[in-house]
Write a protein that holds these residues in place. Sequence first.
Motif, PDB file in Angstrom:
ATOM      1  N   GLN A 116      -3.187 -10.597  13.026  1.00 49.98           N
ATOM      2  CA  GLN A 116      -2.635 -11.041  14.305  1.00 49.98           C
ATOM      3  C   GLN A 116      -1.145 -11.362  14.169  1.00 49.98           C
ATOM      4  OE1 GLN A 116      -4.180 -14.728  15.872  1.00 49.98           O
ATOM      5  NE2 GLN A 116      -3.623 -14.168  17.963  1.00 49.98           N
ATOM      6  N   ARG A 117      -0.760 -12.042  13.101  1.00 47.96           N
ATOM      7  CA  ARG A 117       0.666 -12.335  12.868  1.00 47.96           C
ATOM      8  C   ARG A 117       1.483 -11.041  12.833  1.00 47.96           C
ATOM      9  NH1 ARG A 117      -0.873 -15.905   8.387  1.00 47.96           N
ATOM     10  NH2 ARG A 117      -1.124 -17.948   9.291  1.00 47.96           N
ATOM     11  N   PHE A 118       0.951 -10.050  12.130  1.00 44.98           N
ATOM     12  CA  PHE A 118       1.647  -8.764  12.018  1.00 44.98           C
ATOM     13  C   PHE A 118       1.751  -8.097  13.384  1.00 44.98           C
ATOM     14  CE2 PHE A 118       1.800  -4.191  11.422  1.00 44.98           C
ATOM     15  CZ  PHE A 118       2.845  -4.055  10.513  1.00 44.98           C
ATOM     16  N   PHE A 119       0.654  -8.095  14.137  1.00 44.76           N
ATOM     17  CA  PHE A 119       0.662  -7.466  15.459  1.00 44.76           C
ATOM     18  C   PHE A 119       1.680  -8.147  16.374  1.00 44.76           C
ATOM     19  CE2 PHE A 119      -3.709  -5.166  15.816  1.00 44.76           C
ATOM     20  CZ  PHE A 119      -3.431  -4.458  14.661  1.00 44.76           C
ATOM     21  N   VAL A 120       1.754  -9.473  16.344  1.00 40.43           N
ATOM     22  CA  VAL A 120       2.727 -10.195  17.165  1.00 40.43           C
ATOM     23  C   VAL A 120       4.142  -9.830  16.731  1.00 40.43           C
ATOM     24  CG1 VAL A 120       3.667 -12.496  17.671  1.00 40.43           C
ATOM     25  CG2 VAL A 120       1.190 -12.090  17.781  1.00 40.43           C
ATOM     26  N   ASP A 143       3.097  -0.597   6.527  1.00 42.54           N
ATOM     27  CA  ASP A 143       3.676  -1.945   6.463  1.00 42.54           C
ATOM     28  C   ASP A 143       2.593  -3.025   6.504  1.00 42.54           C
ATOM     29  OD1 ASP A 143       6.160  -0.745   6.334  1.00 42.54           O
ATOM     30  OD2 ASP A 143       6.710  -1.218   8.411  1.00 42.54           O
ATOM     31  N   LEU A 144       1.599  -2.832   7.356  1.00 46.44           N
ATOM     32  CA  LEU A 144       0.493  -3.793   7.429  1.00 46.44           C
ATOM     33  C   LEU A 144      -0.276  -3.823   6.115  1.00 46.44           C
ATOM     34  CD1 LEU A 144      -1.328  -5.827   8.823  1.00 46.44           C
ATOM     35  CD2 LEU A 144      -2.491  -3.916   9.961  1.00 46.44           C
ATOM     36  N   LEU A 145      -0.533  -2.652   5.544  1.00 46.23           N
ATOM     37  CA  LEU A 145      -1.248  -2.601   4.269  1.00 46.23           C
ATOM     38  C   LEU A 145      -0.478  -3.329   3.165  1.00 46.23           C
ATOM     39  CD1 LEU A 145      -2.577   1.070   4.364  1.00 46.23           C
ATOM     40  CD2 LEU A 145      -3.888  -1.034   4.728  1.00 46.23           C
ATOM     41  N   ILE A 146       0.835  -3.196   3.160  1.00 50.98           N
ATOM     42  CA  ILE A 146       1.664  -3.890   2.167  1.00 50.98           C
ATOM     43  C   ILE A 146       1.551  -5.408   2.356  1.00 50.98           C
ATOM     44  CG2 ILE A 146       4.054  -4.300   1.411  1.00 50.98           C
ATOM     45  CD1 ILE A 146       2.835  -1.638   0.442  1.00 50.98           C
ATOM     46  N   VAL A 147       1.583  -5.868   3.603  1.00 54.64           N
ATOM     47  CA  VAL A 147       1.439  -7.305   3.894  1.00 54.64           C
ATOM     48  C   VAL A 147       0.089  -7.812   3.395  1.00 54.64           C
ATOM     49  CG1 VAL A 147       1.130  -8.966   5.792  1.00 54.64           C
ATOM     50  CG2 VAL A 147       3.036  -7.340   5.846  1.00 54.64           C
ATOM     51  N   LEU A 148      -0.983  -7.087   3.716  1.00 56.16           N
ATOM     52  CA  LEU A 148      -2.331  -7.507   3.317  1.00 56.16           C
ATOM     53  C   LEU A 148      -2.506  -7.457   1.802  1.00 56.16           C
ATOM     54  CD1 LEU A 148      -4.341  -5.754   6.164  1.00 56.16           C
ATOM     55  CD2 LEU A 148      -3.787  -8.203   5.968  1.00 56.16           C
ATOM     56  N   LYS A 149      -1.955  -6.455   1.172  1.00 58.63           N
ATOM     57  CA  LYS A 149      -2.020  -6.327  -0.284  1.00 58.63           C
ATOM     58  C   LYS A 149      -1.373  -7.547  -0.950  1.00 58.63           C
ATOM     59  CE  LYS A 149      -0.535  -3.299  -4.043  1.00 58.63           C
ATOM     60  NZ  LYS A 149       0.130  -2.056  -4.419  1.00 58.63           N
ATOM     61  N   ALA A 150      -0.197  -7.927  -0.459  1.00 55.69           N
ATOM     62  CA  ALA A 150       0.521  -9.068  -1.035  1.00 55.69           C
ATOM     63  C   ALA A 150      -0.195 -10.386  -0.748  1.00 55.69           C
ATOM     64  CB  ALA A 150       1.945  -9.108  -0.484  1.00 55.69           C
TER      65      ALA A 150
END
Length: 184
Positions: A116-120, A143-150
């Motif tokens: 949700q943070r990423f979508f916003v 980009d979302l996958l990189i955020v979730l991976k980290a």
Amino acid sequence: LSNAFKVEFIFDETLGNQGRDEILGKITFDPLKIYITKELQLNKYRWRFTLAHEVGHLILHQNTLKNYVTENIDIAEMLSLSGKFSSYTNKYLEMQANKFASILLLPKIAFLREVQRFFVKENIRKGFIYLDHQQVNQKLLFDLLIVLKAKFDVSKEVARYRLYSFGLIQNNDMKSVKEILKKI
């Protein structure tokens, strides 16, 4: 888990190969032990997933498996059960352990909060990323996958699986999706 299930964890052994495939993890039932090959210590994402996968077998399948096999061996494809099960049952048990691992590593509330943070941040209002041949959509997913991976210390593959399980990635043409995902 060690106390609750009376299971011993072994992380410092080489588990060898089954055929041409390296054994990543296994669970034995007499005595009850979970092994993760020491070769995975350099790949924290695979190590964590393999451990969660084996814990999935312990929690979900212990009572079934211990009556039929002395050990369950998992290779890279996570489709190898030694014993008296059909390949369909084999795949079903492995898929359950994989799903368990993804849920354990990416818990629902924390996972959805991060998405949700990423979508916003990216102004995504439709509630999912539409994966097609448009580079902007591919970049959003990457980009979302990189955020979730980290955030969760998982591979992009595990994060992608969890996104699909919630319908957060959509596409009408699965053949196209497979081609696109090879690039990401």
